[in-house]
Design a protein around this motif. Structure first.
Motif, PDB file in Angstrom:
ATOM      1  N   GLY A  40       0.924  -0.871  -0.383  1.00 16.59           N
ATOM      2  CA  GLY A  40      -0.109  -0.115  -0.187  1.00 16.59           C
ATOM      3  C   GLY A  40       0.970   1.109  -0.172  1.00 16.59           C
ATOM      4  O   GLY A  40       0.387   2.403  -0.311  1.00 16.59           O
ATOM      5  N   ASP A  41       2.330   1.322   0.830  1.00 20.85           N
ATOM      6  CA  ASP A  41       3.079   2.452   0.894  1.00 20.85           C
ATOM      7  C   ASP A  41       3.175   3.225  -0.343  1.00 20.85           C
ATOM      8  O   ASP A  41       3.867   3.465  -1.326  1.00 20.85           O
ATOM      9  N   HIS A  74       0.881   3.824  -2.995  1.00 23.39           N
ATOM     10  CA  HIS A  74       0.531   5.773  -2.597  1.00 23.39           C
ATOM     11  C   HIS A  74       1.643   6.538  -2.963  1.00 23.39           C
ATOM     12  O   HIS A  74       1.397   7.513  -3.408  1.00 23.39           O
ATOM     13  N   ALA A  84       1.808   6.754  -6.942  1.00 26.08           N
ATOM     14  CA  ALA A  84       0.536   7.877  -7.225  1.00 26.08           C
ATOM     15  C   ALA A  84       0.915   9.214  -6.842  1.00 26.08           C
ATOM     16  O   ALA A  84       0.578  10.187  -7.727  1.00 26.08           O
ATOM     17  N   ALA A  85       1.646   9.338  -5.578  1.00 30.66           N
ATOM     18  CA  ALA A  85       1.446  10.530  -5.446  1.00 30.66           C
ATOM     19  C   ALA A  85       3.110  11.419  -6.624  1.00 30.66           C
ATOM     20  O   ALA A  85       2.732  12.335  -7.192  1.00 30.66           O
ATOM     21  N   LEU A 135      -4.375  12.033   5.324  1.00 25.76           N
ATOM     22  CA  LEU A 135      -5.290  11.449   3.898  1.00 25.76           C
ATOM     23  C   LEU A 135      -5.587  12.600   3.469  1.00 25.76           C
ATOM     24  O   LEU A 135      -6.101  12.098   2.584  1.00 25.76           O
ATOM     25  N   GLY A 165      -4.176  12.103  -3.673  1.00 28.11           N
ATOM     26  CA  GLY A 165      -3.246  11.262  -3.414  1.00 28.11           C
ATOM     27  C   GLY A 165      -4.038   9.927  -3.764  1.00 28.11           C
ATOM     28  O   GLY A 165      -5.421   9.990  -3.798  1.00 28.11           O
ATOM     29  N   GLY A 166      -3.269   8.923  -3.780  1.00 30.26           N
ATOM     30  CA  GLY A 166      -3.896   7.546  -3.370  1.00 30.26           C
ATOM     31  C   GLY A 166      -4.416   7.036  -4.762  1.00 30.26           C
ATOM     32  O   GLY A 166      -4.650   7.136  -5.304  1.00 30.26           O
ATOM     33  N   ARG A 193     -10.202   9.126   2.344  1.00 38.12           N
ATOM     34  CA  ARG A 193      -9.440  10.165   1.598  1.00 38.12           C
ATOM     35  C   ARG A 193     -10.176  11.823   1.224  1.00 38.12           C
ATOM     36  O   ARG A 193     -10.172  12.478   1.186  1.00 38.12           O
TER      37      ARG A 193
END
Length: 261
Positions: free
Chosen positions: A11-12, A15, A18-19, A115, A119-120, A250
């Motif tokens: 997940g990190d 993310h 995505a960022a 959150l 992002g994400g 989010r």
């Protein structure tokens, strides 16, 4: 290593990627607009050049393509100005998204939440809205020939409605993209309204063209398939993203200034 820690690491990483994508898009918006103007302009020229016509092309031929090329770009640029302070715009007075248990917080507190931000998974939605612009343009190029001079009534109605559809919807999706990027509180409602307008336009186009006399069968069937396909794509988007817009922590933190209760 536990499954929970593995899932957290994955997940990190997602993310983080995505960022990076979001930052790259935001830093290259000028180039994206320029690339769109060049590519869409060339595609329009090719479409006009290879479209059959009984007489020289005039304003009625060039105008639809000029609108298609410039309207989305102008809408995106204007939206960047309209929403320059998007994250400081007031929250709507009445809440439409009431699913879940949430606690309203001050804007500054929401900004400090881990959150907060586009992002994400939100990046995927933003990319989808941006990509919708060239996709709708390609569909228009493939289905609508350039017209000039007197044309049958059914073709005039069809061409007008399809042109209005592609110009309006590409412009609105560009505006919605900027609203998401700038954390505008009304973004979820704006996107929902665009979906509704998109569906309505497909249905109205089908109805108006069907009522026009002289529509050939060889045109009616592919047209029906095209409009049905557009409706299905919008419904799929709604089915995929509406639950996310309603339930995502989010989205609620970023656009509604509220956190899970």
């Amino acid at each position: 290593m536990s499954l929970v820690s593995v899932g957290q690491r994955i997940g990190d990483r997602l993310h983080a990627k995505a960022a990076v994508v979001r930052v790259q898009i935001e830093d290259r918006l000028d180039w994206i607009v320029i690339a769109w103007l060049i590519i869409a302009g060339l595609a329009s020229a090719v479409r006009i050049a290879f479209s059959p016509a009984g007489q020289p092309f005039g304003v009625e031929t060039m105008l639809p393509y000029a609108l298609l090329v410039f309207a989305p770009a102008a809408s995106l640029v204007l939206a960047l100005r309209w929403f320059a302070d998007g994250d400081r715009q007031p929250q709507p007075r009445f809440r439409l998204a009431r699913i879940g248990r949430w606690t309203e917080v001050e804007r500054e507190l929401a900004r400090k939440h881990r959150l907060y931000g586009a992002g994400g998974i939100m990046v995927s939605l933003m990319v989808g809205m941006l990509v919708a612009v060239p996709i709708r343009a390609l569909e228009y190029f493939g289905s609508m020939p350039a017209i000039s001079g007197p044309v049958p009534a059914w073709l005039s109605v069809l061409h007008t409605m399809m042109t209005l559809d592609v110009v309006l919807m590409t412009s609105l999706y560009a505006v919605a993209f900027v609203a998401a990027l700038r954390h505008v509180p009304l973004f979820p409602r704006l996107l929902a309204a665009i979906w509704g307008l998109d569906l309505a336009f497909q249905l109205v186009t089908a109805e108006l063209v069907a009522r026009t006399a002289g529509l050939p069968t060889e045109v009616a069937n592919p047209l029906q398939s095209l409009l049905d396909g557009n409706v299905k794509k919008v419904l799929i988007s709604i089915g995929l993203w509406l639950p996310y817009l309603l339930l995502s922590r989010r989205v609620n933190v970023t656009y509604r200034s509220r956190i899970p209760a």
